[in-house]
Structure formats: structure tokens, C-alpha cells
Design a protein around this motif. Structure first.
Motif, short mmCIF file in Angstrom:
data_model
loop_
_atom_site.label_atom_id
_atom_site.label_comp_id
_atom_site.label_asym_id
_atom_site.label_seq_id
_atom_site.Cartn_x
_atom_site.Cartn_y
_atom_site.Cartn_z
N MET A 1 -28.98 -5.91 -22.54
CA MET A 1 -27.53 -5.98 -22.67
C MET A 1 -26.91 -6.41 -21.35
N ASN A 2 -25.94 -7.39 -21.40
CA ASN A 2 -25.34 -7.90 -20.19
C ASN A 2 -24.40 -6.87 -19.58
N LYS A 3 -24.57 -6.64 -18.28
CA LYS A 3 -23.75 -5.69 -17.57
C LYS A 3 -22.43 -6.35 -17.20
N ALA A 4 -21.32 -5.60 -17.35
CA ALA A 4 -20.00 -6.12 -17.03
C ALA A 4 -19.90 -6.39 -15.54
N VAL A 5 -19.27 -7.51 -15.19
CA VAL A 5 -19.03 -7.86 -13.79
C VAL A 5 -17.56 -7.57 -13.48
N ILE A 6 -17.32 -6.77 -12.46
CA ILE A 6 -15.96 -6.38 -12.11
C ILE A 6 -15.51 -7.18 -10.89
N PHE A 7 -14.40 -7.90 -11.04
CA PHE A 7 -13.82 -8.64 -9.93
C PHE A 7 -12.73 -7.78 -9.29
N THR A 8 -12.76 -7.69 -7.97
CA THR A 8 -11.78 -6.87 -7.26
C THR A 8 -11.01 -7.73 -6.27
N ALA A 9 -9.68 -7.69 -6.37
CA ALA A 9 -8.82 -8.45 -5.48
C ALA A 9 -8.56 -7.67 -4.20
N ALA A 10 -7.98 -8.36 -3.22
CA ALA A 10 -7.68 -7.73 -1.93
C ALA A 10 -6.69 -6.58 -2.07
N ASP A 11 -5.83 -6.67 -3.09
CA ASP A 11 -4.84 -5.62 -3.28
C ASP A 11 -5.37 -4.45 -4.11
N GLY A 12 -6.67 -4.51 -4.44
CA GLY A 12 -7.28 -3.43 -5.20
C GLY A 12 -7.30 -3.64 -6.70
N THR A 13 -6.65 -4.71 -7.18
CA THR A 13 -6.64 -5.02 -8.61
C THR A 13 -8.06 -5.33 -9.08
N THR A 14 -8.46 -4.76 -10.21
CA THR A 14 -9.78 -5.04 -10.78
C THR A 14 -9.63 -5.77 -12.10
N TYR A 15 -10.64 -6.57 -12.43
CA TYR A 15 -10.59 -7.37 -13.66
C TYR A 15 -12.01 -7.59 -14.16
N PRO A 74 -6.43 -13.63 -16.64
CA PRO A 74 -6.87 -12.90 -15.44
C PRO A 74 -5.68 -12.73 -14.50
N PRO A 75 -5.56 -11.60 -13.81
CA PRO A 75 -4.48 -11.43 -12.83
C PRO A 75 -4.58 -12.50 -11.74
N GLU A 76 -3.44 -12.97 -11.30
CA GLU A 76 -3.43 -14.02 -10.28
C GLU A 76 -4.18 -13.59 -9.02
N SER A 77 -4.17 -12.31 -8.73
CA SER A 77 -4.80 -11.82 -7.50
C SER A 77 -6.32 -11.91 -7.52
N VAL A 78 -6.93 -12.07 -8.70
CA VAL A 78 -8.40 -12.15 -8.75
C VAL A 78 -8.89 -13.58 -8.98
N ILE A 79 -7.95 -14.52 -9.06
CA ILE A 79 -8.34 -15.91 -9.32
C ILE A 79 -9.33 -16.43 -8.28
N ALA A 80 -9.08 -16.12 -7.01
CA ALA A 80 -9.98 -16.60 -5.94
C ALA A 80 -11.40 -16.09 -6.15
N ALA A 81 -11.54 -14.82 -6.56
CA ALA A 81 -12.86 -14.25 -6.81
C ALA A 81 -13.52 -14.90 -8.01
N LEU A 82 -12.75 -15.17 -9.05
CA LEU A 82 -13.28 -15.86 -10.23
C LEU A 82 -13.77 -17.26 -9.86
N GLU A 83 -12.98 -17.96 -9.08
CA GLU A 83 -13.34 -19.32 -8.69
C GLU A 83 -14.61 -19.35 -7.84
#
Length: 389
Positions: A1-15, A74-83
Motif C-alpha cells: 500500500m502506498n504511503k501518503a506523502v505530506i508536504f509541509t510549507a514554511a508557514d507550517g501548512t501541511t498538504y 493545493p494551498p499556495e504555500s505548498v506549491i514550491a514543495a510540490l514543484e
């Protein structure tokens, strides 16, 4: 089963990108394409060669309808991490050898099986459909800045003989989108068949001119290998000549049909993406910057998985370098009633298309003729029909 990947922004927002592993559905299209020839090899029934079209043009729209739409962002704050996550670029790049392998396999298939004209045509068309899928892959890669992605874009566009696309699209279409000057923006009252006669040669001419202008400004001739238009044409020529030398002249019709049908898939997408929408001209004579409401959108889940969010077209034009996983939904935008696979079928039936889409176009433009990109030959007819002023 694929494990969820959590993206965390500099402001603490997770996605958590819940679609992350569903992007593998992009490989479903070439997989279904080769299923027909493989079944034919086992059962010698040419009906299997048409299986792909039954699935794509009837089953896929039904799946879209049943699965509905997804408007999450996705929250704008995590876009950089997604990219920055390499997972998404790996999937895109993996599609390149799959598309090329499917194209070569189908060429080998028509050269080594005694097919009727109908069977031969079916294989050429399904290979062309995968060439259209390759154009979408080339579209995504062509917007990237890494040299490997640019060259992969050129390679995956080669089977469609449409390597000039990333030149025309990036530096032509994005500049002139939703204006009368753009051959890749359909006009109200224009059938897809009229549009194709304008768009296909227009794209080639504009790509050639763009590269010629670029090189001439640098004091160089357009006749050199730094000309990306010539590079694209040479890649296609080498690929086609190599297949003819290997498999014989029997593949020449296959190559021509495949290239045309690949182009037709792109034309189909271009037709529905900006139909009738018009950017406003400013006081200085230039057009306003492309806005989200200058594109038609669809959030249908399945076709967006298969097409890498191509249907979130508004954000793509507003942020051309943004990768597919980061594209956002906007409220109150021009919206298609179905995903692209369903809209293609509607577009091929002009009377049905006009009946459905003209009403939507008038609604999103508030019946304002100044916001409609209209076919000149039908302008007075459309004004009278819809009582425009």
C-alpha cells in the motif's frame, strides 16, 4: 500500500496530494491501445483492433460522468514543495519511452500481419491516438527549463511529425491566445473542421517564423542546426526513414495516417479549450494579459488523471511554467459539461456542439459581443440568431 506523502510549507501548512498515485493512470491510454493488437495476435479477429476507440469515446466519458468532478486545490504555500518533488516529473518522463514503444510496435504490427484495409486503418489510428497522448506529454515537458525535458519533448513529438508544437505553443499560442490573431483559438460559429484548416497550417507557419525571427535577431541564418524547427523536422524524418528501411514501404501509409491523427487529437483539444473566448484590447492597442476566464475548464476526475490536469487550462495559461500537479481550480469560470474525451465526440458533431456550447459561451460573456471571438463569415448570422448588440 502506498504511503501518503505530506508536504509541509514554511508557514507550517501541511498538504497530502490524494491524487499522487493516480497519475499513473496516464499510462492507461497506451496500455489500452496495444491491447487490441495483442488480442488480435491471439484470436485473429480484427474487431479487437477497434477496441481502443470504443473504450476512449464511450467508456471514458461514462467514467467521467460517474466519478464526477474534483475542485480541490493545493494551498499556495505548498506549491514550491510540490514543484520540487521529482516523483511527478518521473511519471511524465516515463511516458516518453512508452509512447515511442507503442508507435514502433504498431508499425511492426502492420508490417508483419495480413490486415484488411479496415484493420490497417484501425492500428494506424490507434497509434495516432497515442501520438496525441505524446503531444500532451510534449506539452508538459516543453514548458520545463531543464535540457533533458526539452529534448524528451522533441522526441515524444517526433512520431506525430509535430515537433514544432513546443515552439508555436510556448511562444505563439500563449502570447496570442483568445485573440483573432491566434490560429489555435477557435471562434464562435467555427466548426472543428474549419478550425483544423486554419490551425494546422497556421501552427507550422508561426513556429517557422518564430524561430527564423529569433535567429535573425542574433545575426544568424535560419538554415542551421540551432533552428529548433529544423531539429524537430529532422527527428521525425530520421524516425520515419528508419522505420521504412527496417519494415519496408508497407509502413508509409501507417506513418502518414498516424501523424495526421496525432495532430487531430491536438486540434480537438485546442478547439474546445478557448472556443469563442476573447481577450480585450487595451488603449495602447495590445491585448490584456490572459486571465483564467479566457479558457474553458473541466474538473472531471478521470480525464484529468489521464491528461495531467490539461483540463485545468485556465491556471495553465495564467502560470505557464506551473507543473500539472500544482494546477488549480477557480470558481465561476467557463466550464465544460464533460471531460475532454466526451467533448471531443460533441465537437465532431457541429450542430450538437453549437447547441451546447454557444449557450454556455453567451452565458459566460453576458451576451456581450465585445467579449466573443466570433467567426467573421457568421458574425451577422450569429448576431441575428442570438439577438446580440
Amino acid at each position: 500500500m502506498n504511503k501518503a506523502v505530506i508536504f509541509t510549507a514554511a508557514d507550517g501548512t501541511t498538504y497530502v496530494d490524494k491524487k499522487r498515485h493516480f497519475w499513473w493512470f496516464s499510462l492507461l491510454i497506451p496500455s489500452i491501445a496495444v491491447a487490441g493488437p495483442l488480442l488480435y495476435q491471439s484470436y485473429q479477429q480484427e474487431v479487437f483492433l477497434w477496441l481502443f476507440f470504443i473504450v476512449v469515446y464511450s467508456l471514458f466519458p461514462l467514467i467521467d460522468y460517474l466519478m464526477g468532478e474534483d475542485t480541490s486545490n493545493p494551498p499556495e504555500s505548498v506549491i514550491a514543495a510540490l514543484e520540487a518533488d521529482p516523483f511527478y516529473s518521473k511519471i511524465i518522463r516515463l511516458n516518453v519511452p512508452v509512447v515511442l514503444a507503442t508507435f514502433i510496435y504498431c508499425a511492426w504490427f502492420v508490417a508483419n500481419h495480413s490486415l484488411s484495409y479496415s484493420g490497417y486503418l484501425a492500428v494506424a489510428l490507434l497509434a495516432g491516438s497515442i501520438g496525441g497522448h505524446g503531444l500532451n506529454i510534449g506539452h508538459e515537458l516543453g514548458h520545463k527549463r531543464k535540457k533533458i525535458d526539452i529534448w524528451l519533448a522533441k522526441l515524444v513529438l517526433a512520431p506525430a511529425a509535430y515537433g514544432h508544437f513546443f515552439i508555436e505553443h510556448n511562444r505563439g499560442h500563449h502570447k496570442h491566445v483568445a485573440t483573432p490573431d491566434d490560429p489555435a483559438s477557435a471562434k464562435m460559429g467555427e466548426t472543428i473542421y474549419q478550425f483544423a484548416l486554419r490551425e494546422l497550417p497556421g501552427a507550422i507557419k508561426r513556429a517557422h517564423q518564430i524561430e527564423k525571427t529569433r535567429l535573425n535577431k542574433a545575426g544568424r541564418s535560419a538554415l542551421n542546426l540551432d533552428n529548433q524547427f529544423l531539429q524537430a523536422m529532422l527527428l521525425t524524418l530520421l524516425l520515419f526513414i528508419g522505420l521504412v528501411v527496417w519494415l519496408g514501404p508497407v509502413v508509409i501509409p501507417y506513418l502518414c495516417i498516424c501523424a495526421f491523427w496525432s495532430m487531430w487529437q491536438l486540434t480537438s483539444a485546442n478547439y474546445i479549450e478557448h472556443y469563442g473566448l476573447l481577450r480585450q484590447k487595451l488603449a495602447n492597442g495590445r491585448y490584456e494579459r490572459p486571465q483564467p476566464h479566457h479558457s474553458w475548464n473541466s474538473n472531471h476526475i478521470f480525464s484529468n488523471w489521464a491528461l495531467f490536469h490539461l483540463q485545468r487550462h485556465s491556471d495553465h495559461h495564467a502560470n505557464a511554467t506551473r507543473s500539472y500537479q500544482s494546477l488549480r481550480h477557480f470558481d465561476n469560470l467557463p466550464t465544460l459539461p464533460s471531460g475532454y474525451f466526451g467533448m471531443y465526440v460533441i465537437a465532431y458533431l457541429p450542430l450538437l456542439w453549437f447547441r451546447i456550447m454557444d449557450k454556455r459561451l453567451l452565458a459566460v460573456t453576458n451576451y456581450d459581443i465585445n467579449k466573443i471571438n466570433m467567426l467573421d463569415d457568421k458574425r451577422q448570422q450569429l448576431i441575428a440568431k442570438y439577438q446580440l448588440s
